[in-house]
Scaffold this motif. Structure first.
Motif, short mmCIF file in Angstrom:
data_model
loop_
_atom_site.label_atom_id
_atom_site.label_comp_id
_atom_site.label_asym_id
_atom_site.label_seq_id
_atom_site.Cartn_x
_atom_site.Cartn_y
_atom_site.Cartn_z
N GLU A 128 35.87 16.73 -90.88
CA GLU A 128 36.98 16.83 -91.81
C GLU A 128 38.08 17.78 -91.32
O GLU A 128 39.21 17.74 -91.81
N HIS A 129 37.75 18.63 -90.33
CA HIS A 129 38.80 19.52 -89.79
C HIS A 129 39.47 18.91 -88.58
O HIS A 129 40.28 19.56 -87.91
N GLY A 130 39.12 17.71 -88.24
CA GLY A 130 39.76 17.05 -87.10
C GLY A 130 39.09 17.34 -85.77
O GLY A 130 39.57 16.91 -84.72
N ASN A 131 37.95 18.09 -85.80
CA ASN A 131 37.27 18.37 -84.52
C ASN A 131 36.46 17.16 -84.06
O ASN A 131 35.85 16.46 -84.88
N LEU A 132 36.43 16.95 -82.73
CA LEU A 132 35.66 15.84 -82.18
C LEU A 132 34.17 16.19 -82.22
O LEU A 132 33.76 17.21 -81.66
N THR A 133 33.40 15.36 -82.92
CA THR A 133 31.98 15.70 -83.04
C THR A 133 31.06 14.68 -82.38
O THR A 133 29.86 14.87 -82.32
N GLY A 134 31.65 13.60 -81.91
CA GLY A 134 30.82 12.58 -81.28
C GLY A 134 31.62 11.31 -81.09
O GLY A 134 32.84 11.33 -81.06
N ILE A 135 30.88 10.22 -80.97
CA ILE A 135 31.57 8.93 -80.79
C ILE A 135 30.90 7.85 -81.63
O ILE A 135 29.73 7.97 -82.01
N VAL A 136 31.68 6.80 -81.87
CA VAL A 136 31.11 5.59 -82.44
C VAL A 136 31.41 4.48 -81.44
O VAL A 136 32.53 4.41 -80.91
N GLY A 137 30.41 3.67 -81.16
CA GLY A 137 30.63 2.62 -80.16
C GLY A 137 30.21 1.25 -80.66
O GLY A 137 29.35 1.12 -81.55
N THR A 138 30.85 0.23 -80.12
CA THR A 138 30.39 -1.15 -80.36
C THR A 138 30.34 -1.87 -79.02
O THR A 138 31.03 -1.46 -78.07
N GLY A 139 29.55 -2.89 -78.95
CA GLY A 139 29.49 -3.67 -77.70
C GLY A 139 29.08 -5.09 -77.98
O GLY A 139 28.32 -5.36 -78.92
#
Ligand SMILES: Nc1ncnc2c1ncn2[C@@H]1O[C@H](COP(=O)(O)OP(=O)(O)OP(=O)(O)O)[C@@H](O)[C@H]1O
Ligand SMILES: [Mg+2]
Length: 418
Positions: free
Chosen positions: A135-146
């Motif tokens: 919620e603070h805009g920090n990058l915490t990971g990723i979401v991926g599709t394939g």
């Protein structure tokens, strides 16, 4: 229903408390329901969907991802690609993800090769990965599709290769046509010179004989007399051979235009073997036992394609077997008439087809060849697209260590009856 009033009695909770806890319960139910809907949705989508933390550890995934890795969504949480893929493959994914987490730049429609445990083979995956922020805009990971696009890629490559073949075929037919004319007059000239030389030699002999005091034979003339006729014979033989190759090339590619007609399959087989010589000549000799067969109503170009596929497979099976030895194999092609059918057998002395893959060799994209060298379409196209359309059949018998025989049966008039 029973428990709530009882609890109220005990704790003497105010009426509005009861409402609050009821609402909480409703909210929890709604959330659970929503979760369930989402879960079902992402499991239903035929794509890989997953989330990872900043260290590329799985935090969630759908069924498809877990299945590809040979595990369950619950088991995957906390694990990384290194737990499932070969190290170089996992490292590549890790590097891509870490670069994305650092830069915040998504990776969209990126083609990557990933191992699929259920199929036991590498697949081509079209992947997109986007950064996940808190919620603070920090990058915490990723979401991926394939998406698994292997079949599409293979079909595209096959298409491109077919188009290439077709244009090469057309070019070959044109070249063959052009070469044919000069070969014809070369042949005529060589046989004219052969006869002329013989006449000149005979004439010289006659002159000699007519001389009152014959001269000592000239050494140079004697050498010419000895060597010219065999040299001219070699030229004539070489030209016949070139003419045969050109004729086969013409025959083979003339059938190109997808036409149905009365085809002399013995002649097709002969020209296919000449045209395909470079595919097998290093490892095998080809022999034929061509029986008396009637002309078959068929699409000559397609049947040639089947022959070429079967001869190519035979050559590869032999190459696999004799590679690194001084042995050579044999490809035997037989034809015979059988009632209203013509039977073509292509027998090789390769290693045979192992029992456990016999069921699958006609499957589309089934191949035991290295990625990039076979598309696994030869037999499937031959049977499914070509021979079935001719109301014929394509089968094989195989013995491990001894070889394989592919058997094509075509009705003499099957295509016209369609
Ligand atoms: N004569 C044969 N001897 C042994 N194995 C064979 C023979 N013919 C086919 N096979 C097996 O069947 C598989 C499928 O053959 P198919 O012709 O369909 O595809 P491919 O030859 O692998 O690739 P492509 O023909 O598309 O280049 C081969 O990979 C091979 O394992
Ligand atoms: Mg093949």
């Amino acid at each position: 229903m029973n428990s709530l009033p009882q609890r109220n009695e005990l704790t003497d909770e105010p009426q509005e408390g009861q409402t609050a806890s009821g609402e909480r319960q409703n909210l929890a139910d709604a959330l659970a329901h929503e979760r369930n809907v989402l879960r079902t949705m992402i499991d239903l989508i035929p794509a890989f969907i997953y989330a990872k933390d900043a260290n590329s550890r799985f935090t969630a995934c759908n069924e498809l991802v877990a299945r590809r890795m040979g595990t369950s969504p619950e088991q995957l949480v906390g694990k990384t690609d290194f737990d499932f893929f070969p190290p170089e493959m996992a490292q590549k994914f890790f590097d891509d993800e870490q670069a994305l987490i650092k830069s915040g730049v998504p990776l969209i429609n990126h083609e990557e090769i990933a191992f699929d445990k259920t199929r036991g083979m590498n697949r081509v995956i079209l992947t997109s990965k986007v950064p996940l922020r808190d919620e603070h805009g920090n990058l915490t990971g990723i979401v991926g599709t394939g998406y698994d696009i292997t079949d599409r890629k293979v079909a595209e490559e096959r298409m491109a290769s077919m188009e290439r073949h077709e244009s090469i075929g057309r070019l070959a037919a044109g070249v063959a046509h052009e070469i044919n004319t000069p070969i014809q007059y070369l042949k005529d000239s060589v046989s004219f010179v052969q006869e002329g030389v013989q006449e000149l030699l005979d004439y010289i002999d006659a002159l000699h004989a007519a001389m009152p005091q014959p001269k000592e034979p000239d050494e140079n003339v004697e050498e010419l007399r000895k060597e010219m006729p065999p040299a001219l014979k070699l030229m004539a033989d070489g030209l016949s051979r070139i003419a045969e190759i050109v004729r086969s090339m013409k025959d083979f590619s003339r059938a190109d235009q997808n036409e149905v007609g009365q085809v002399d399959l013995n002649r097709s087989i002969h020209s296919t073997l000449v045209v395909a010589r470079s595919q097998y000549s290093a490892v095998a000799d080809a022999e034929t036992e061509l029986g008396e067969i009637p002309p078959v109503t068929c699409n000559g170009s397609q049947i040639n394609q089947v022959m070429l596929s079967l001869i190519g497979n035979a050559a590869e099976a032999i190459r696999d077997k004799v590679n690194g030895t001084s042995e050579r194999g044999k490809i035997m092609v037989r034809t015979r008439a059988d009632g209203e059918h013509v039977v073509i057998e292509i027998e090789d002395t390769g290693g045979g087809i192992p029992e456990e893959i016999r069921e699958r060799v006609f499957d589309q994209f089934f191949t035991t060849k290295q990625v990039g060298s076979g598309t696994g379409q030869g037999l499937s196209v031959a049977r499914r697209v070509i021979i079935n359309a001719h109301n014929g059949s394509l089968d094989f018998t195989s013995e491990m260590g001894k070889g394989t025989t592919f058997i094509v049966r075509l009705p003499v008039n099957g295509f016209a009856m369609e």
